[in-house]
Design an enzyme around this catalytic site. Structure first.
Site, mmCIF file in Angstrom:
data_model
loop_
_atom_site.group_PDB
_atom_site.id
_atom_site.type_symbol
_atom_site.label_atom_id
_atom_site.label_comp_id
_atom_site.label_asym_id
_atom_site.label_seq_id
_atom_site.Cartn_x
_atom_site.Cartn_y
_atom_site.Cartn_z
ATOM 1 C CG ASP A 1 -43.145 15.751 67.586
ATOM 2 O OD1 ASP A 1 -42.408 16.729 67.353
ATOM 3 O OD2 ASP A 1 -42.751 14.578 67.531
ATOM 4 C CG HIS A 2 -42.597 17.153 63.458
ATOM 5 N ND1 HIS A 2 -41.660 17.915 62.799
ATOM 6 C CD2 HIS A 2 -41.902 16.294 64.232
ATOM 7 C CE1 HIS A 2 -40.451 17.523 63.158
ATOM 8 N NE2 HIS A 2 -40.572 16.539 64.032
ATOM 9 C CD GLU B 1 -42.322 11.939 64.981
ATOM 10 O OE1 GLU B 1 -42.519 11.464 66.102
ATOM 11 O OE2 GLU B 1 -41.521 12.846 64.763
ATOM 12 C CG HIS C 1 -38.427 12.306 62.291
ATOM 13 N ND1 HIS C 1 -38.914 13.264 61.429
ATOM 14 C CD2 HIS C 1 -38.332 12.912 63.502
ATOM 15 C CE1 HIS C 1 -39.125 14.386 62.100
ATOM 16 N NE2 HIS C 1 -38.778 14.190 63.348
ATOM 17 C CG HIS D 1 -37.113 17.494 66.073
ATOM 18 N ND1 HIS D 1 -38.423 17.363 65.646
ATOM 19 C CD2 HIS D 1 -37.133 18.451 67.021
ATOM 20 C CE1 HIS D 1 -39.185 18.212 66.312
ATOM 21 N NE2 HIS D 1 -38.425 18.887 67.142
ATOM 22 C CB SER E 1 -34.479 6.994 67.618
ATOM 23 O OG SER E 1 -35.516 7.230 68.541
ATOM 24 C CG ASN F 1 -38.307 15.513 69.727
ATOM 25 O OD1 ASN F 1 -38.093 16.233 70.692
ATOM 26 N ND2 ASN F 1 -39.176 15.835 68.791
#
Length: 360
Positions: free
Chosen positions: A106-107, A179, A226, A264, A267, A286
């Site tokens: 990831d990132h 994140e 995020h 991204h 959630s 994600n």
């Protein structure tokens, strides 16, 4: 529906491209789940197997470091070794679970590039020994830098990764929130921040540079963040994805939806917005915050069934032993089951349930 069938296990190179084609043709996306240890890793594979869905397993720099152990003396080396260990774990077990798994980091911003450097070096060694890369793809997130610096740096990395059949995920526009130390927390008024919305012309520029080198995917920002924020702090505009696809297709005379897009900060998103984004060519969403909460909530509920067992090995009044309650396998399994249930919901939302391309 696609007739693509692949061997179960970690997919790389042409297999990965075939899996992306199956997602696009089938109009569904895969959940990409951040893992931090064997419990979350095994739960992800179990959830995919139960739902008959393929899966993207990924780790942040912090997740990789945690996997190697918080006591490891060199944090950057721990990130590399943790990521290698995760890859070896998945390569050993994904085939057994009968699923196709994408391995992805990831990132990674500029200060963390030594992490990806170490993984590419390990990947080149693995490729020389096996003919396959260690990872399916890596992500480089230089979205806070100028467009030119972002894309040109990504191009240099893709030049090294492409010969192994690896893909590169890039980020254009800034995904809000934070994140593992990358990004920034949203502040009042950020919902209208133009940097949270990728410009289609930027996507075209990236396409022109990177498509000549190898395969890449785009995490385009359309107001996504995020974490989970209160209603009103975030304004998702999935139509930005549509506009980017249309511009690249028109300007370069390509077929419909030529880009492989990433969502991204999935959630907390509304299900109708997820469906809309997938319709515009998103193949990957994600998930981290929701999954973490599902694990924690389930562990908490398990502890509260017998809280005294987490304070005393035996009952202070009648000496009843409590080992069967505080045994880590009991409450960790409860956390796994919470993750599995939440992931099955996500797979249904994304349309990937029952769509695995793994040949049995």
């Amino acid at each position: 529906m696609s007739g693509i069938k692949l061997r179960p296990g970690v997919v790389t190179g042409d297999e990965y491209l075939q899996l992306l084609d199956a997602c696009k043709e089938g109009g569904y996306a895969l959940p990409a789940v951040n893992v931090t240890g064997t419990n979350s890793l095994n739960a992800v594979m179990e959830a995919a197997a139960k739902a008959k869905s393929d899966i993207i397993i990924q780790m942040s720099n912090g997740g990789a470091q945690f996997y190697a152990g918080q006591g490891a003396p060199d944090p950057m080396r721990a990130r590399v070794l943790g990521s290698i260990s995760i890859a070896q774990h998945v390569q050993l077990l994904a085939e057994e679970y009968g699923i196709c798994a994408v391995l992805h980091t990831d990132h990674c911003n500029r200060k963390l590039l030594p992490w990806v450097d170490g993984l590419i070096e390990a990947g080149e060694k693995h490729f020389k020994e096996t003919g396959r890369p260690l990872y399916t793809s890596h992500m480089i997130d230089l979205s806070e830098e100028s467009l030119e610096d972002n894309v040109q740096t990504c191009a240099k990395y893709l030049e090294r990764m492409a010969p192994m059949g690896m893909s590169l995920e890039i980020e254009l526009g800034v995904t809000g929130g934070e994140e593992d130390g990358i990004g920034k927390e949203l502040e009042e008024g950020d919902a209208e921040n133009p940097s949270l919305y990728t410009q289609p012309s930027d996507v075209l520029y990236a396409y022109d540079v990177l498509s000549k080198i190898g395969h890449f995917t785009v995490a385009a920002s359309f107001g996504n963040v995020h974490g989970v924020y209160a209603p009103g702090n975030v304004k998702l505009r999935p139509e930005i994805l549509k506009h980017s696809q249309e511009m690249v297709a028109k300007e370069r005379n390509l077929a419909d939806k030529p880009l492989s897009l990433v969502f991204h900060g999935g959630s907390g998103s509304r299900k109708d917005q997820i469906t809309e984004a997938v319709g515009y060519g998103v193949f990957k969403m994600n998930l981290d915050t929701d999954i973490q909460f599902a694990f924690a909530e389930s562990v908490g509920a398990k502890v509260m069934e017998k809280p005294i067992a987490f304070q005393h090995q035996v009952d202070p009044e009648d000496a009843t032993p409590y080992k069967k309650f505080y045994d880590p396998r009991k409450w960790l399994r409860a956390g796994e089951e919470g993750m599995i249930a939440r992931l099955q919901e996500a797979m249904n939302d994304l349309g990937s349930a029952g769509r695995s391309v793994a040949s049995k």
